[in-house]
Design a protein around this motif. Structure first.
Motif, PDB file in Angstrom:
ATOM      1  N   ASP A 266       0.806  -1.218   0.000  1.00 15.60           N
ATOM      2  CA  ASP A 266       0.000   0.000   0.000  1.00 15.60           C
ATOM      3  C   ASP A 266       0.840   1.269   0.000  1.00 15.60           C
ATOM      4  O   ASP A 266       0.331   2.352   0.309  1.00 15.60           O
ATOM      5  CB  ASP A 266      -0.951   0.001   1.203  1.00 15.60           C
ATOM      6  CG  ASP A 266      -0.217  -0.050   2.530  1.00 15.60           C
ATOM      7  OD1 ASP A 266       0.949  -0.506   2.545  1.00 15.60           O
ATOM      8  OD2 ASP A 266      -0.804   0.348   3.557  1.00 15.60           O
ATOM      9  N   ILE A 267       2.125   1.164  -0.355  1.00 11.90           N
ATOM     10  CA  ILE A 267       2.969   2.350  -0.512  1.00 11.90           C
ATOM     11  C   ILE A 267       2.775   2.859  -1.941  1.00 11.90           C
ATOM     12  O   ILE A 267       3.105   2.168  -2.912  1.00 11.90           O
ATOM     13  CB  ILE A 267       4.442   2.020  -0.224  1.00 11.90           C
ATOM     14  CG1 ILE A 267       4.596   1.566   1.231  1.00 11.90           C
ATOM     15  CG2 ILE A 267       5.339   3.227  -0.506  1.00 11.90           C
ATOM     16  CD1 ILE A 267       5.985   1.068   1.581  1.00 11.90           C
ATOM     17  N   ALA A 268       2.238   4.052  -2.069  1.00  9.23           N
ATOM     18  CA  ALA A 268       1.738   4.530  -3.363  1.00  9.23           C
ATOM     19  C   ALA A 268       2.789   4.498  -4.465  1.00  9.23           C
ATOM     20  O   ALA A 268       2.505   4.095  -5.600  1.00  9.23           O
ATOM     21  CB  ALA A 268       1.166   5.940  -3.197  1.00  9.23           C
ATOM     22  N   ILE A 269       4.006   4.911  -4.166  1.00 11.01           N
ATOM     23  CA  ILE A 269       5.008   5.026  -5.221  1.00 11.01           C
ATOM     24  C   ILE A 269       5.362   3.662  -5.821  1.00 11.01           C
ATOM     25  O   ILE A 269       5.822   3.579  -6.968  1.00 11.01           O
ATOM     26  CB  ILE A 269       6.278   5.731  -4.687  1.00 11.01           C
ATOM     27  CG1 ILE A 269       7.152   6.186  -5.878  1.00 11.01           C
ATOM     28  CG2 ILE A 269       7.057   4.834  -3.734  1.00 11.01           C
ATOM     29  CD1 ILE A 269       8.311   7.064  -5.451  1.00 11.01           C
ATOM     30  N   ASN A 270       5.116   2.581  -5.089  1.00 11.72           N
ATOM     31  CA  ASN A 270       5.441   1.255  -5.622  1.00 11.72           C
ATOM     32  C   ASN A 270       4.580   0.873  -6.813  1.00 11.72           C
ATOM     33  O   ASN A 270       4.961   0.008  -7.603  1.00 11.72           O
ATOM     34  CB  ASN A 270       5.316   0.195  -4.526  1.00 11.72           C
ATOM     35  CG  ASN A 270       6.442   0.279  -3.504  1.00 11.72           C
ATOM     36  OD1 ASN A 270       7.492   0.852  -3.787  1.00 11.72           O
ATOM     37  ND2 ASN A 270       6.226  -0.289  -2.326  1.00 11.72           N
ATOM     38  N   THR A 271       3.429   1.526  -6.974  1.00  8.68           N
ATOM     39  CA  THR A 271       2.599   1.264  -8.155  1.00  8.68           C
ATOM     40  C   THR A 271       3.219   1.882  -9.407  1.00  8.68           C
ATOM     41  O   THR A 271       2.793   1.587 -10.519  1.00  8.68           O
ATOM     42  CB  THR A 271       1.176   1.817  -7.973  1.00  8.68           C
ATOM     43  OG1 THR A 271       1.233   3.241  -7.816  1.00  8.68           O
ATOM     44  CG2 THR A 271       0.516   1.196  -6.751  1.00  8.68           C
ATOM     45  N   ARG A 272       4.206   2.753  -9.211  1.00 10.82           N
ATOM     46  CA  ARG A 272       4.902   3.387 -10.339  1.00 10.82           C
ATOM     47  C   ARG A 272       6.335   2.884 -10.507  1.00 10.82           C
ATOM     48  O   ARG A 272       7.036   3.294 -11.423  1.00 10.82           O
ATOM     49  CB  ARG A 272       4.936   4.904 -10.147  1.00 10.82           C
ATOM     50  CG  ARG A 272       3.574   5.546 -10.035  1.00 10.82           C
ATOM     51  CD  ARG A 272       3.666   7.059 -10.076  1.00 10.82           C
ATOM     52  NE  ARG A 272       4.090   7.672  -8.831  1.00 10.82           N
ATOM     53  CZ  ARG A 272       5.234   8.313  -8.663  1.00 10.82           C
ATOM     54  NH1 ARG A 272       6.110   8.407  -9.663  1.00 10.82           N
ATOM     55  NH2 ARG A 272       5.535   8.861  -7.501  1.00 10.82           N
ATOM     56  N   ALA A 273       6.780   1.996  -9.617  1.00 14.27           N
ATOM     57  CA  ALA A 273       8.166   1.529  -9.636  1.00 14.27           C
ATOM     58  C   ALA A 273       8.365   0.433 -10.677  1.00 14.27           C
ATOM     59  O   ALA A 273       7.471  -0.371 -10.935  1.00 14.27           O
ATOM     60  CB  ALA A 273       8.562   1.011  -8.258  1.00 14.27           C
ATOM     61  N   SER A 274       9.554   0.392 -11.254  1.00 14.23           N
ATOM     62  CA  SER A 274       9.834  -0.584 -12.304  1.00 14.23           C
ATOM     63  C   SER A 274      10.492  -1.852 -11.784  1.00 14.23           C
ATOM     64  O   SER A 274      10.603  -2.839 -12.507  1.00 14.23           O
ATOM     65  CB  SER A 274      10.745   0.035 -13.369  1.00 14.23           C
ATOM     66  OG  SER A 274      11.991   0.423 -12.785  1.00 14.23           O
ATOM     67  N   GLY A 275      10.962  -1.847 -10.537  1.00 15.48           N
ATOM     68  CA  GLY A 275      11.644  -3.016 -10.004  1.00 15.48           C
ATOM     69  C   GLY A 275      10.686  -4.124  -9.611  1.00 15.48           C
ATOM     70  O   GLY A 275       9.482  -3.889  -9.443  1.00 15.48           O
ATOM     71  N   PRO A 276      11.189  -5.336  -9.450  1.00 12.17           N
ATOM     72  CA  PRO A 276      10.329  -6.455  -9.049  1.00 12.17           C
ATOM     73  C   PRO A 276       9.839  -6.290  -7.616  1.00 12.17           C
ATOM     74  O   PRO A 276      10.590  -5.880  -6.730  1.00 12.17           O
ATOM     75  CB  PRO A 276      11.251  -7.670  -9.172  1.00 12.17           C
ATOM     76  CG  PRO A 276      12.637  -7.120  -9.002  1.00 12.17           C
ATOM     77  CD  PRO A 276      12.596  -5.751  -9.615  1.00 12.17           C
ATOM     78  N   THR A 277       8.585  -6.579  -7.380  1.00 11.27           N
ATOM     79  CA  THR A 277       8.061  -6.568  -6.023  1.00 11.27           C
ATOM     80  C   THR A 277       8.695  -7.723  -5.240  1.00 11.27           C
ATOM     81  O   THR A 277       9.267  -8.651  -5.829  1.00 11.27           O
ATOM     82  CB  THR A 277       6.541  -6.754  -6.019  1.00 11.27           C
ATOM     83  OG1 THR A 277       6.236  -8.091  -6.474  1.00 11.27           O
ATOM     84  CG2 THR A 277       5.862  -5.731  -6.919  1.00 11.27           C
ATOM     85  N   PRO A 278       8.588  -7.713  -3.914  1.00  9.06           N
ATOM     86  CA  PRO A 278       9.099  -8.859  -3.159  1.00  9.06           C
ATOM     87  C   PRO A 278       8.537 -10.193  -3.627  1.00  9.06           C
ATOM     88  O   PRO A 278       9.278 -11.191  -3.697  1.00  9.06           O
ATOM     89  CB  PRO A 278       8.666  -8.533  -1.722  1.00  9.06           C
ATOM     90  CG  PRO A 278       8.736  -7.031  -1.667  1.00  9.06           C
ATOM     91  CD  PRO A 278       8.219  -6.592  -3.021  1.00  9.06           C
TER      92      PRO A 278
END
Length: 343
Positions: A266-278
């Motif tokens: 639910d960290i907003a900027i992660n929806t725009r990040a290009s790296g792999p999620t955990p």
């Protein structure tokens, strides 16, 4: 050695052949330098130069380790965190830059033991990877691939060099195929990222990332004496920084941000990040984090809580800081997430 071995030795032509043979006889078979010289048909001084070259190029790696310190710390880290750890002895006091250099030097020396013919290694660009590259010798492989895990383009395009050049340098050292990921580190809008992820060219890179055998990355921390590229190189604007502070972010793995408890969804900027999620990173079976800053202890524990790490390489000072923080919080940050062992 018998006559067949003598014939094999006499058939050697390249300096690298001679260097490896000399190193094997001197360091593994306990021959004297004079005996090695006779067997190779070389002078003693030539053998001395061959052995020196073997050490300098990483064919031979010699370590003098403070076993009472690093072995105890390694065992304590594994007991406390549940992940195998390689601890690099660093004598305090030490500058932040030298601490990073010593850990990077060690990692560069052991990386050829992990990355072999036919393997794919995913790499997340950053300050730590840059330091490792500075100490990486050539170790040509066959059929190996290096794939970039996160985009590095900034709004000014300055980040192209950070990601692509780091991947290129590693690929060159291992004679490996390079697969860049030429997308922004952070998209302006979540919808843009969603649409980009539907492109076939991007899907091909994502597929290669998920099929990697090994992942190598550092840990980013909001507060660290050695600033991560993502925090220091124009990737985040002031509203982004305020948002990270308001959401209690402590650091990142592959430019995906984490809270101290490892939460990230639910960290907003992660929806725009290009790296792999955990979750996406967990598809890679062996995930090695390299950390060289005691100030990154909280961020490292967050990465363990998020199940992003199977193995650690860190210096003794950072190891102590992580142990202290883990015990203060109750420990066992990575107990459920132990993975492959260093080999």
């Amino acid at each position: 050695m018998g006559s067949r071995d003598d014939l094999a030795l006499s058939g050697m032509r390249t300096r690298e052949d001679l260097m490896r043979a000399a190193a094997a006889m001197y360091y593994l078979e306990d021959h004297t330098m004079e005996a090695v010289a006779r067997r190779l048909g070389q002078s003693r001084s030539s053998v001395s130069r061959l052995l020196k070259a073997a050490r300098e190029t990483g064919v031979v790696r010699i370590e003098v380790r403070d076993l009472d310190t690093v072995d105890v710390l390694s065992r304590e880290l594994e007991d406390e965190l549940g992940v195998p750890s390689q601890v690099v002895r660093v004598r305090e006091p030490v500058t932040d830059a030298e601490r990073l250099a010593q850990v990077a030097r060690y990692t560069a020396s052991v990386l050829p033991e992990w990355f072999r013919d036919g393997m794919t290694m995913g790499v997340a660009w950053g300050t730590t990877i840059d330091a490792i590259i500075a100490h990486l010798a050539d170790h040509p492989l066959t059929g190996a691939t290096v794939v970039q895990l996160n985009g590095s383009v900034t709004p000014t395009m300055a980040g192209v060099a950070v990601g692509a050049e780091q991947m290129g340098a590693i690929a060159q050292a291992f004679n490996a195929e390079m697969i860049p990921f030429p997308v922004p580190a952070f998209f302006d809008f979540p919808r843009t990222r969603q649409m980009m992820w539907q492109e076939r060219s991007v899907q091909q890179v994502l597929s290669r990332q998920g099929a990697a055998d090994l992942a190598l990355f550092g840990i980013g921390a909001i507060h660290s004496p050695v600033p991560s590229h993502v925090y220091a190189s124009g990737y985040l604007d002031e509203p982004d920084r305020r948002m990270l502070a308001s959401q209690d972010v402590v650091g990142d793995v592959c430019t995906v941000f984490l809270r101290a408890d490892g939460s990230w969804r639910d960290i907003a900027i992660n929806t725009r990040a290009s790296g792999p999620t955990p979750l996406e990173l967990q598809r890679i079976p062996r995930r090695v984090a390299v950390v060289a800053a005691p100030a990154k202890a909280v961020a490292l524990l967050a990465a363990l809580h998020a199940s992003t790490i199977t193995e650690l390489v860190l210096d003794s000072g950072t190891a102590r800081a992580v142990l202290h923080e883990a015990r203060r919080r109750g420990g066992n940050a990575g107990r459920a997430h132990a993975g492959a062992t260093l080999r």
